[in-house]
Write a protein that holds these residues in place. Sequence first.
Motif, mmCIF file in Angstrom:
data_model
loop_
_atom_site.group_PDB
_atom_site.id
_atom_site.type_symbol
_atom_site.label_atom_id
_atom_site.label_comp_id
_atom_site.label_asym_id
_atom_site.label_seq_id
_atom_site.Cartn_x
_atom_site.Cartn_y
_atom_site.Cartn_z
ATOM 1 N N ILE A 86 -3.535 6.083 -0.263
ATOM 2 C CA ILE A 86 -2.726 6.304 0.831
ATOM 3 C C ILE A 86 -1.487 7.027 1.128
ATOM 4 O O ILE A 86 -0.507 6.562 -0.054
ATOM 5 C CB ILE A 86 -2.411 4.913 1.793
ATOM 6 C CG1 ILE A 86 -3.987 4.302 1.821
ATOM 7 C CG2 ILE A 86 -1.810 4.969 3.030
ATOM 8 C CD1 ILE A 86 -4.750 4.689 2.844
ATOM 9 N N ASN A 87 -1.463 8.073 1.733
ATOM 10 C CA ASN A 87 -0.147 8.935 1.691
ATOM 11 C C ASN A 87 0.620 8.601 3.047
ATOM 12 O O ASN A 87 0.263 9.892 3.749
ATOM 13 C CB ASN A 87 -0.361 10.305 1.151
ATOM 14 C CG ASN A 87 -0.904 10.396 -0.052
ATOM 15 O OD1 ASN A 87 -0.224 10.058 -1.067
ATOM 16 N ND2 ASN A 87 -2.046 10.989 -0.207
ATOM 17 N N GLY A 103 7.877 2.105 -4.921
ATOM 18 C CA GLY A 103 6.824 2.617 -4.533
ATOM 19 C C GLY A 103 5.944 3.454 -5.357
ATOM 20 O O GLY A 103 5.946 3.637 -6.504
ATOM 21 N N THR A 127 16.416 1.946 -6.212
ATOM 22 C CA THR A 127 16.771 1.493 -5.113
ATOM 23 C C THR A 127 15.444 0.920 -4.398
ATOM 24 O O THR A 127 14.331 1.606 -4.621
ATOM 25 C CB THR A 127 17.358 2.535 -3.994
ATOM 26 O OG1 THR A 127 16.442 3.338 -3.553
ATOM 27 C CG2 THR A 127 18.685 2.860 -4.451
ATOM 28 N N CYS A 128 15.720 -0.189 -3.827
ATOM 29 C CA CYS A 128 14.350 -0.964 -3.127
ATOM 30 C C CYS A 128 14.965 -1.934 -2.089
ATOM 31 O O CYS A 128 16.023 -2.126 -2.058
ATOM 32 C CB CYS A 128 13.427 -1.213 -4.068
ATOM 33 S SG CYS A 128 14.300 -2.903 -5.100
ATOM 34 N N LYS A 161 10.665 -6.545 -5.328
ATOM 35 C CA LYS A 161 10.701 -5.163 -5.971
ATOM 36 C C LYS A 161 11.828 -5.165 -7.403
ATOM 37 O O LYS A 161 11.623 -4.346 -8.130
ATOM 38 C CB LYS A 161 11.106 -4.132 -4.958
ATOM 39 C CG LYS A 161 9.798 -4.161 -3.837
ATOM 40 C CD LYS A 161 9.989 -3.007 -2.967
ATOM 41 C CE LYS A 161 9.030 -3.178 -1.483
ATOM 42 N NZ LYS A 161 9.011 -1.868 -0.883
ATOM 43 N N ARG A 202 19.072 -3.809 0.719
ATOM 44 C CA ARG A 202 19.510 -4.951 1.834
ATOM 45 C C ARG A 202 20.503 -5.877 1.501
ATOM 46 O O ARG A 202 20.936 -6.510 2.379
ATOM 47 C CB ARG A 202 18.030 -5.582 2.325
ATOM 48 C CG ARG A 202 17.115 -4.534 2.799
ATOM 49 C CD ARG A 202 15.760 -5.391 3.103
ATOM 50 N NE ARG A 202 14.596 -4.536 3.332
ATOM 51 C CZ ARG A 202 14.668 -3.659 4.381
ATOM 52 N NH1 ARG A 202 15.119 -3.740 5.363
ATOM 53 N NH2 ARG A 202 13.274 -2.945 4.191
HETATM 54 N N1 LIG Z 1 6.696 16.379 -2.346
HETATM 55 C C1 LIG Z 1 5.656 15.952 -2.947
HETATM 56 O O1 LIG Z 1 4.868 16.806 -3.288
HETATM 57 C C2 LIG Z 1 5.600 14.411 -2.572
HETATM 58 C C3 LIG Z 1 4.280 13.832 -3.339
HETATM 59 C C4 LIG Z 1 4.163 12.555 -3.168
HETATM 60 C C5 LIG Z 1 4.869 11.430 -2.545
HETATM 61 N N2 LIG Z 1 5.995 12.250 -1.612
HETATM 62 C C6 LIG Z 1 7.013 11.491 -1.103
HETATM 63 O O2 LIG Z 1 7.336 10.266 -1.952
HETATM 64 C C7 LIG Z 1 7.955 9.382 -0.936
HETATM 65 C C8 LIG Z 1 7.048 8.186 -1.413
HETATM 66 O O3 LIG Z 1 5.896 8.419 -0.914
HETATM 67 P P1 LIG Z 1 4.521 7.207 -1.390
HETATM 68 O O4 LIG Z 1 3.421 7.727 -0.863
HETATM 69 O O5 LIG Z 1 4.890 6.996 -2.772
HETATM 70 O O6 LIG Z 1 5.241 6.018 -0.573
HETATM 71 P P2 LIG Z 1 5.880 4.781 -1.671
HETATM 72 O O7 LIG Z 1 7.063 4.933 -2.015
HETATM 73 O O8 LIG Z 1 4.717 3.785 -1.894
HETATM 74 O O9 LIG Z 1 5.938 3.670 -0.032
HETATM 75 C C9 LIG Z 1 7.190 3.977 0.677
HETATM 76 C C10 LIG Z 1 8.352 3.298 0.671
HETATM 77 O O10 LIG Z 1 9.612 3.889 0.823
HETATM 78 C C11 LIG Z 1 10.634 2.759 0.953
HETATM 79 N N3 LIG Z 1 11.621 3.315 1.934
HETATM 80 C C12 LIG Z 1 12.828 3.248 1.883
HETATM 81 N N4 LIG Z 1 13.455 3.425 2.949
HETATM 82 C C13 LIG Z 1 12.361 3.441 3.943
HETATM 83 C C14 LIG Z 1 12.378 3.533 5.361
HETATM 84 N N5 LIG Z 1 13.392 3.741 6.163
HETATM 85 N N6 LIG Z 1 11.465 3.516 5.965
HETATM 86 C C15 LIG Z 1 10.071 3.366 5.338
HETATM 87 N N7 LIG Z 1 10.109 3.242 4.002
HETATM 88 C C16 LIG Z 1 11.113 3.273 3.212
HETATM 89 C C17 LIG Z 1 9.921 1.745 1.050
HETATM 90 O O11 LIG Z 1 10.176 0.660 -0.061
HETATM 91 P P3 LIG Z 1 11.786 0.198 -0.137
HETATM 92 O O12 LIG Z 1 12.230 -0.045 1.294
HETATM 93 O O13 LIG Z 1 11.768 -1.211 -0.879
HETATM 94 O O14 LIG Z 1 12.661 1.255 -0.855
HETATM 95 C C18 LIG Z 1 8.562 1.967 0.844
HETATM 96 O O15 LIG Z 1 7.710 0.956 0.267
HETATM 97 C C19 LIG Z 1 7.630 10.020 0.361
HETATM 98 O O16 LIG Z 1 8.861 10.166 0.962
HETATM 99 C C20 LIG Z 1 6.642 11.091 0.303
HETATM 100 O O17 LIG Z 1 6.583 11.885 1.256
HETATM 101 C C21 LIG Z 1 6.375 13.652 -2.024
#
Ligand SMILES: NC(=O)c1ccc[n+]([C@@H]2O[C@H](COP(=O)([O-])OP(=O)(O)OC[C@H]3O[C@@H](n4cnc5c(N)ncnc54)[C@H](OP(=O)(O)O)[C@@H]3O)[C@@H](O)[C@H]2O)c1
Length: 335
Positions: A46-47, A157, A177-178, A183, A199
Amino acid sequence: MSSKVYRKLIAKQFAVDFKAAVEIIEVPIPEPAADEILVRNKFAGINGGFDTLVCQGKVAYVNLTPPFDLGVEAVGEVVAVGDNVQNFHIGDAVVTTAKGGGYREYQLIDANLAIKVRQATPEVLTLIPTGISALVALEKVGKMKSNEVVLVTAAAGGTGHIAVQLAKLAGNHVIGTCGSQQKVQLLANLGCDRPINYRTENLEQVLKQEYPHGIDLVFDCVGSQVFDVCADNLAIRGRLVVVGFISEYGKNIEEVTQPRIYHKIFWKAASVHGFVMPFYQEHAAAARDRLLDLFYSNQLKVVVDATPFQGIESIPAAVEYLLSGQNCGKVVVRF
Ligand SMILES: NC(=O)c1ccc[n+]([C@@H]2O[C@H](COP(=O)([O-])OP(=O)(O)OC[C@H]3O[C@@H](n4cnc5c(N)ncnc54)[C@H](OP(=O)(O)O)[C@@H]3O)[C@@H](O)[C@H]2O)c1
Protein backbone atom coordinates in the motif's frame (compact mmCIF):
# COMPACT_ATOMS: atom_id res chain seq x y z
CA MET A 1 -9.45 -16.85 -22.93
CA SER A 2 -10.55 -18.49 -19.70
CA SER A 3 -14.15 -18.05 -18.57
CA LYS A 4 -12.99 -17.47 -15.00
CA VAL A 5 -12.88 -13.93 -13.68
CA TYR A 6 -10.80 -11.99 -11.11
CA ARG A 7 -11.19 -8.66 -9.35
CA LYS A 8 -9.13 -5.49 -9.51
CA LEU A 9 -9.35 -1.94 -8.21
CA ILE A 10 -9.46 0.87 -10.75
CA ALA A 11 -9.69 4.67 -10.58
CA LYS A 12 -13.01 5.42 -12.26
CA GLN A 13 -12.61 9.20 -11.82
CA PHE A 14 -10.26 11.76 -10.30
CA ALA A 15 -11.22 12.72 -6.74
CA VAL A 16 -9.53 14.32 -3.72
CA ASP A 17 -10.44 11.27 -1.64
CA PHE A 18 -9.03 7.88 -2.75
CA LYS A 19 -12.23 6.09 -1.73
CA ALA A 20 -14.36 8.36 -3.93
CA ALA A 21 -12.11 7.77 -6.94
CA VAL A 22 -12.06 3.96 -7.02
CA GLU A 23 -14.25 0.97 -7.80
CA ILE A 24 -13.83 -2.80 -7.95
CA ILE A 25 -14.45 -4.48 -11.28
CA GLU A 26 -14.41 -8.10 -12.46
CA VAL A 27 -12.51 -9.07 -15.60
CA PRO A 28 -11.67 -12.40 -17.23
CA ILE A 29 -8.43 -14.15 -16.19
CA PRO A 30 -6.28 -13.87 -19.35
CA GLU A 31 -3.84 -16.32 -20.94
CA PRO A 32 -0.20 -15.22 -21.21
CA ALA A 33 1.16 -14.22 -24.64
CA ALA A 34 4.42 -15.87 -25.75
CA ASP A 35 6.75 -13.63 -23.69
CA GLU A 36 4.45 -13.16 -20.70
CA ILE A 37 3.72 -14.86 -17.39
CA LEU A 38 0.45 -14.88 -15.48
CA VAL A 39 0.92 -14.12 -11.77
CA ARG A 40 -1.55 -14.68 -8.96
CA ASN A 41 -0.88 -11.78 -6.59
CA LYS A 42 -0.62 -12.82 -2.93
CA PHE A 43 0.31 -9.48 -1.32
CA ALA A 44 0.37 -5.91 -2.62
CA GLY A 45 2.14 -2.96 -1.02
CA ILE A 46 0.00 0.00 0.00
CA ASN A 47 1.45 3.35 -1.10
CA GLY A 48 -1.15 5.64 0.46
CA GLY A 49 0.64 8.79 -0.65
CA PHE A 50 1.17 7.85 -4.30
CA ASP A 51 -2.30 6.24 -4.50
CA THR A 52 -3.98 9.41 -3.26
CA LEU A 53 -1.99 11.73 -5.49
CA VAL A 54 -2.45 9.58 -8.62
CA CYS A 55 -6.23 9.54 -8.02
CA GLN A 56 -6.12 13.33 -7.80
CA GLY A 57 -4.26 13.48 -11.15
CA LYS A 58 -1.31 15.13 -9.38
CA VAL A 59 1.60 12.78 -10.15
CA ALA A 60 3.48 14.78 -12.75
CA TYR A 61 5.36 11.86 -14.35
CA VAL A 62 2.21 9.71 -14.68
CA ASN A 63 -0.11 10.86 -17.45
CA LEU A 64 -3.30 8.86 -16.90
CA THR A 65 -6.95 9.54 -17.60
CA PRO A 66 -9.56 7.47 -15.73
CA PRO A 67 -10.38 4.68 -15.87
CA PHE A 68 -6.94 3.29 -15.00
CA ASP A 69 -5.51 0.42 -12.94
CA LEU A 70 -4.10 1.00 -9.47
CA GLY A 71 -1.40 -0.38 -7.19
CA VAL A 72 2.25 -0.93 -7.98
CA GLU A 73 4.26 -3.61 -6.18
CA ALA A 74 2.95 -7.13 -5.67
CA VAL A 75 4.42 -10.48 -4.75
CA GLY A 76 2.80 -13.67 -5.94
CA GLU A 77 3.06 -16.98 -7.69
CA VAL A 78 3.45 -17.78 -11.39
CA VAL A 79 0.36 -19.71 -12.53
CA ALA A 80 0.95 -19.81 -16.30
CA VAL A 81 3.88 -19.10 -18.66
CA GLY A 82 3.99 -18.10 -22.32
CA ASP A 83 5.52 -20.36 -24.98
CA ASN A 84 8.81 -18.37 -25.23
CA VAL A 85 9.41 -18.01 -21.50
CA GLN A 86 12.43 -20.03 -20.36
CA ASN A 87 13.37 -18.60 -16.98
CA PHE A 88 10.05 -18.86 -15.09
CA HIS A 89 8.01 -21.90 -14.16
CA ILE A 90 4.62 -22.46 -12.61
CA GLY A 91 4.93 -22.11 -8.84
CA ASP A 92 7.84 -19.62 -8.90
CA ALA A 93 7.59 -16.72 -6.45
CA VAL A 94 7.92 -13.32 -8.14
CA VAL A 95 7.82 -9.64 -7.27
CA THR A 96 6.42 -7.22 -9.82
CA THR A 97 6.50 -3.42 -9.79
CA ALA A 98 4.46 -2.47 -12.86
CA LYS A 99 2.20 0.56 -12.42
CA GLY A 100 -1.36 -0.75 -12.17
CA GLY A 101 -0.15 -4.26 -11.35
CA GLY A 102 -0.66 -4.18 -7.58
CA TYR A 103 -4.34 -3.89 -6.68
CA ARG A 104 -5.59 -6.94 -8.55
CA GLU A 105 -5.83 -10.66 -7.92
CA TYR A 106 -4.06 -11.67 -11.15
CA GLN A 107 -1.74 -9.86 -13.51
CA LEU A 108 -0.11 -10.54 -16.84
CA ILE A 109 3.42 -9.25 -17.14
CA ASP A 110 6.30 -9.45 -19.58
CA ALA A 111 8.61 -12.08 -18.08
CA ASN A 112 11.57 -9.67 -18.36
CA LEU A 113 9.88 -7.34 -15.86
CA ALA A 114 9.27 -9.93 -13.12
CA ILE A 115 11.81 -10.59 -10.37
CA LYS A 116 12.20 -14.14 -9.11
CA VAL A 117 12.48 -14.33 -5.31
CA ARG A 118 12.83 -17.16 -2.79
CA GLN A 119 9.37 -16.79 -1.27
CA ALA A 120 6.29 -14.66 -1.87
CA THR A 121 6.39 -12.85 1.48
CA PRO A 122 5.39 -9.30 2.49
CA GLU A 123 8.95 -8.76 3.77
CA VAL A 124 10.46 -9.27 0.32
CA LEU A 125 7.72 -7.05 -1.09
CA THR A 126 8.77 -4.28 1.33
CA LEU A 127 12.34 -4.38 0.08
CA ILE A 128 11.22 -4.21 -3.56
CA PRO A 129 10.56 -1.35 -4.27
CA THR A 130 10.14 0.54 -0.94
CA GLY A 131 13.57 -0.42 0.38
CA ILE A 132 15.11 0.31 -3.01
CA SER A 133 13.75 3.86 -2.85
CA ALA A 134 15.21 4.34 0.63
CA LEU A 135 18.65 3.09 -0.42
CA VAL A 136 18.83 5.05 -3.68
CA ALA A 137 17.55 8.26 -2.06
CA LEU A 138 20.15 8.05 0.72
CA GLU A 139 23.13 7.05 -1.39
CA LYS A 140 22.62 8.45 -4.88
CA VAL A 141 20.74 11.64 -3.99
CA GLY A 142 21.79 12.28 -0.38
CA LYS A 143 25.40 11.16 -0.97
CA MET A 144 25.32 9.29 2.34
CA LYS A 145 28.70 8.91 4.05
CA SER A 146 29.84 7.56 7.45
CA ASN A 147 30.22 9.31 10.80
CA GLU A 148 27.58 11.88 9.97
CA VAL A 149 24.28 12.84 11.61
CA VAL A 150 21.33 11.54 9.57
CA LEU A 151 17.70 12.48 10.29
CA VAL A 152 14.85 10.30 8.97
CA THR A 153 11.25 11.54 9.27
CA ALA A 154 8.29 9.13 9.37
CA ALA A 155 11.09 6.85 10.54
CA ALA A 156 8.88 3.98 11.72
CA GLY A 157 6.98 3.78 8.42
CA GLY A 158 7.52 1.42 5.49
CA THR A 159 10.15 3.57 3.81
CA GLY A 160 11.57 5.20 6.93
CA HIS A 161 12.42 2.08 8.93
CA ILE A 162 14.58 0.78 6.08
CA ALA A 163 16.28 4.18 5.73
CA VAL A 164 17.07 4.24 9.47
CA GLN A 165 18.80 0.86 9.30
CA LEU A 166 20.72 1.66 6.11
CA ALA A 167 22.01 4.88 7.66
CA LYS A 168 23.11 2.91 10.76
CA LEU A 169 24.75 0.20 8.66
CA ALA A 170 26.75 2.94 6.91
CA GLY A 171 28.12 4.03 10.30
CA ASN A 172 26.09 7.15 11.02
CA HIS A 173 24.37 8.62 14.08
CA VAL A 174 20.67 8.36 13.23
CA ILE A 175 17.76 10.46 14.49
CA GLY A 176 14.22 9.24 13.67
CA THR A 177 10.91 11.07 14.10
CA CYS A 178 7.63 9.30 14.79
CA GLY A 179 4.26 9.87 16.42
CA SER A 180 3.92 7.30 19.25
CA GLN A 181 5.81 5.62 22.06
CA GLN A 182 5.28 2.23 20.41
CA LYS A 183 7.14 3.56 17.36
CA VAL A 184 9.88 5.03 19.58
CA GLN A 185 10.42 1.51 20.95
CA LEU A 186 10.46 0.04 17.45
CA LEU A 187 13.05 2.59 16.32
CA ALA A 188 15.23 1.89 19.36
CA ASN A 189 15.06 -1.82 18.56
CA LEU A 190 16.20 -1.07 15.00
CA GLY A 191 19.27 0.76 16.31
CA CYS A 192 18.06 4.35 15.91
CA ASP A 193 20.24 6.51 18.20
CA ARG A 194 17.72 9.24 18.94
CA PRO A 195 14.04 8.42 18.31
CA ILE A 196 11.88 11.54 18.68
CA ASN A 197 8.16 11.29 19.34
CA TYR A 198 7.08 14.62 17.85
CA ARG A 199 3.84 14.50 19.83
CA THR A 200 5.68 14.65 23.16
CA GLU A 201 8.94 16.39 22.19
CA ASN A 202 9.56 19.52 20.15
CA LEU A 203 11.64 18.56 17.10
CA GLU A 204 13.13 22.01 16.66
CA GLN A 205 14.19 22.23 20.31
CA VAL A 206 15.74 18.75 20.30
CA LEU A 207 17.74 19.52 17.16
CA LYS A 208 18.93 22.92 18.41
CA GLN A 209 19.90 21.62 21.87
CA GLU A 210 21.33 18.21 21.02
CA TYR A 211 22.72 18.83 17.51
CA PRO A 212 24.16 22.37 17.54
CA HIS A 213 26.36 21.60 14.50
CA GLY A 214 23.27 20.67 12.51
CA ILE A 215 22.16 17.66 10.47
CA ASP A 216 24.34 16.38 7.66
CA LEU A 217 21.70 14.39 5.81
CA VAL A 218 17.91 14.60 6.07
CA PHE A 219 15.59 11.96 4.55
CA ASP A 220 12.26 13.79 4.75
CA CYS A 221 8.99 11.97 4.10
CA VAL A 222 6.70 14.43 5.90
CA GLY A 223 7.04 17.98 4.54
CA SER A 224 5.28 21.14 5.83
CA GLN A 225 6.65 22.46 9.14
CA VAL A 226 8.84 19.36 9.51
CA PHE A 227 10.55 20.29 6.22
CA ASP A 228 11.02 23.87 7.47
CA VAL A 229 12.64 22.68 10.72
CA CYS A 230 14.89 20.27 8.80
CA ALA A 231 15.96 22.96 6.32
CA ASP A 232 16.66 25.38 9.19
CA ASN A 233 18.85 22.83 10.97
CA LEU A 234 21.07 21.63 8.13
CA ALA A 235 24.79 21.47 8.88
CA ILE A 236 27.49 23.06 6.73
CA ARG A 237 27.26 21.15 3.41
CA GLY A 238 24.14 19.40 4.69
CA ARG A 239 21.86 17.64 2.22
CA LEU A 240 18.08 17.45 2.53
CA VAL A 241 16.33 14.86 0.34
CA VAL A 242 12.61 15.45 -0.25
CA VAL A 243 11.35 11.85 -0.38
CA GLY A 244 7.72 12.86 0.09
CA PHE A 245 5.42 15.31 1.85
CA ILE A 246 2.79 13.07 3.37
CA SER A 247 1.49 15.82 5.67
CA GLU A 248 0.03 17.54 2.60
CA TYR A 249 -1.42 14.58 0.67
CA GLY A 250 -5.21 14.82 0.44
CA LYS A 251 -5.09 18.48 1.46
CA ASN A 252 -4.79 21.79 -0.34
CA ILE A 253 -1.14 22.74 -0.77
CA GLU A 254 -0.19 25.25 1.90
CA GLU A 255 0.86 28.67 0.55
CA VAL A 256 3.78 30.07 2.52
CA THR A 257 5.38 33.49 2.42
CA GLN A 258 8.98 33.57 3.54
CA PRO A 259 12.40 34.33 2.09
CA ARG A 260 13.37 32.06 -0.77
CA ILE A 261 14.97 28.69 0.06
CA TYR A 262 18.42 29.84 -1.14
CA HIS A 263 18.62 32.21 1.81
CA LYS A 264 18.59 29.13 4.04
CA ILE A 265 20.99 26.97 2.08
CA PHE A 266 23.46 29.36 0.43
CA TRP A 267 25.37 30.41 3.55
CA LYS A 268 25.85 26.82 4.64
CA ALA A 269 26.64 25.48 1.16
CA ALA A 270 23.73 23.14 1.87
CA SER A 271 21.36 21.58 -0.68
CA VAL A 272 17.76 20.42 -1.08
CA HIS A 273 17.08 17.63 -3.59
CA GLY A 274 13.81 16.22 -4.88
CA PHE A 275 13.69 12.44 -5.22
CA VAL A 276 11.34 10.23 -7.20
CA MET A 277 12.44 6.68 -7.84
CA PRO A 278 11.36 6.44 -11.51
CA PHE A 279 14.14 8.89 -12.41
CA TYR A 280 16.79 6.69 -10.75
CA GLN A 281 15.85 3.31 -12.22
CA GLU A 282 19.41 2.60 -13.37
CA HIS A 283 20.29 1.94 -9.70
CA ALA A 284 17.31 -0.31 -8.90
CA ALA A 285 18.78 -3.74 -9.71
CA ALA A 286 22.01 -3.29 -7.72
CA ALA A 287 20.08 -1.81 -4.79
CA ARG A 288 17.64 -4.74 -4.84
CA ASP A 289 20.42 -7.33 -4.76
CA ARG A 290 22.16 -5.58 -1.85
CA LEU A 291 18.93 -5.29 0.13
CA LEU A 292 18.07 -8.95 -0.35
CA ASP A 293 21.59 -9.93 0.74
CA LEU A 294 21.32 -7.76 3.86
CA PHE A 295 17.89 -9.20 4.66
CA TYR A 296 18.83 -12.85 4.15
CA SER A 297 22.02 -12.38 6.19
CA ASN A 298 19.95 -10.89 9.06
CA GLN A 299 21.63 -7.49 8.86
CA LEU A 300 18.39 -5.73 7.90
CA LYS A 301 15.02 -6.23 9.58
CA VAL A 302 11.79 -5.72 7.69
CA VAL A 303 8.77 -4.58 9.68
CA VAL A 304 5.34 -5.31 8.22
CA ASP A 305 2.43 -3.59 9.94
CA ALA A 306 0.36 -6.09 11.92
CA THR A 307 -3.11 -4.77 10.98
CA PRO A 308 -4.65 -7.28 8.58
CA PHE A 309 -6.13 -6.03 5.30
CA GLN A 310 -7.71 -8.86 3.35
CA GLY A 311 -8.91 -8.66 -0.26
CA ILE A 312 -9.42 -5.98 -2.90
CA GLU A 313 -12.29 -4.47 -0.92
CA SER A 314 -9.96 -3.64 2.02
CA ILE A 315 -7.61 -1.41 -0.02
CA PRO A 316 -9.41 1.94 0.54
CA ALA A 317 -9.35 1.28 4.31
CA ALA A 318 -5.65 0.37 4.12
CA VAL A 319 -4.87 3.63 2.29
CA GLU A 320 -6.84 5.59 4.90
CA TYR A 321 -5.05 3.73 7.70
CA LEU A 322 -1.61 4.62 6.30
CA LEU A 323 -2.57 8.29 5.82
CA SER A 324 -3.88 8.41 9.41
CA GLY A 325 -0.31 7.77 10.58
CA GLN A 326 -1.13 4.73 12.73
CA ASN A 327 1.01 2.18 10.91
CA CYS A 328 4.27 0.67 12.13
CA GLY A 329 6.30 -0.52 9.13
CA LYS A 330 4.98 -1.40 5.69
CA VAL A 331 1.23 -1.66 5.11
CA VAL A 332 0.27 -4.58 2.86
CA VAL A 333 -2.95 -6.12 1.61
CA ARG A 334 -3.30 -9.88 1.33
CA PHE A 335 -5.31 -11.51 -1.47
N1 LIG B 1 10.00 9.52 -3.76
C1 LIG B 1 9.77 8.23 -3.88
O1 LIG B 1 10.13 7.60 -4.89
C2 LIG B 1 9.06 7.55 -2.76
C3 LIG B 1 8.99 6.15 -2.68
C4 LIG B 1 8.36 5.58 -1.58
C5 LIG B 1 7.78 6.41 -0.63
N2 LIG B 1 7.85 7.76 -0.76
C6 LIG B 1 7.30 8.66 0.25
O2 LIG B 1 7.76 8.24 1.52
C7 LIG B 1 6.82 8.63 2.49
C8 LIG B 1 6.44 7.41 3.33
O3 LIG B 1 5.69 6.54 2.52
P1 LIG B 1 5.26 5.09 3.01
O4 LIG B 1 4.40 4.55 1.95
O5 LIG B 1 6.47 4.34 3.44
O6 LIG B 1 4.35 5.42 4.26
P2 LIG B 1 4.64 5.12 5.77
O7 LIG B 1 5.86 5.87 6.16
O8 LIG B 1 4.58 3.67 6.02
O9 LIG B 1 3.38 5.74 6.47
C9 LIG B 1 3.20 7.10 6.55
C10 LIG B 1 3.72 7.64 7.90
O10 LIG B 1 3.90 9.04 7.80
C11 LIG B 1 3.93 9.57 9.11
N3 LIG B 1 3.41 10.93 9.18
C12 LIG B 1 4.08 11.97 9.72
N4 LIG B 1 3.36 13.08 9.62
C13 LIG B 1 2.20 12.74 9.05
C14 LIG B 1 1.03 13.49 8.71
N5 LIG B 1 0.93 14.81 8.95
N6 LIG B 1 0.02 12.82 8.13
C15 LIG B 1 0.11 11.50 7.89
N7 LIG B 1 1.20 10.75 8.18
C16 LIG B 1 2.23 11.38 8.76
C17 LIG B 1 3.10 8.62 9.99
O11 LIG B 1 3.94 8.12 11.01
P3 LIG B 1 4.41 9.08 12.22
O12 LIG B 1 3.29 10.04 12.52
O13 LIG B 1 4.65 8.12 13.31
O14 LIG B 1 5.65 9.77 11.74
C18 LIG B 1 2.71 7.47 9.04
O15 LIG B 1 2.78 6.23 9.65
C19 LIG B 1 5.66 9.27 1.76
O16 LIG B 1 5.83 10.66 1.76
C20 LIG B 1 5.79 8.70 0.38
O17 LIG B 1 5.19 9.50 -0.60
C21 LIG B 1 8.47 8.33 -1.80
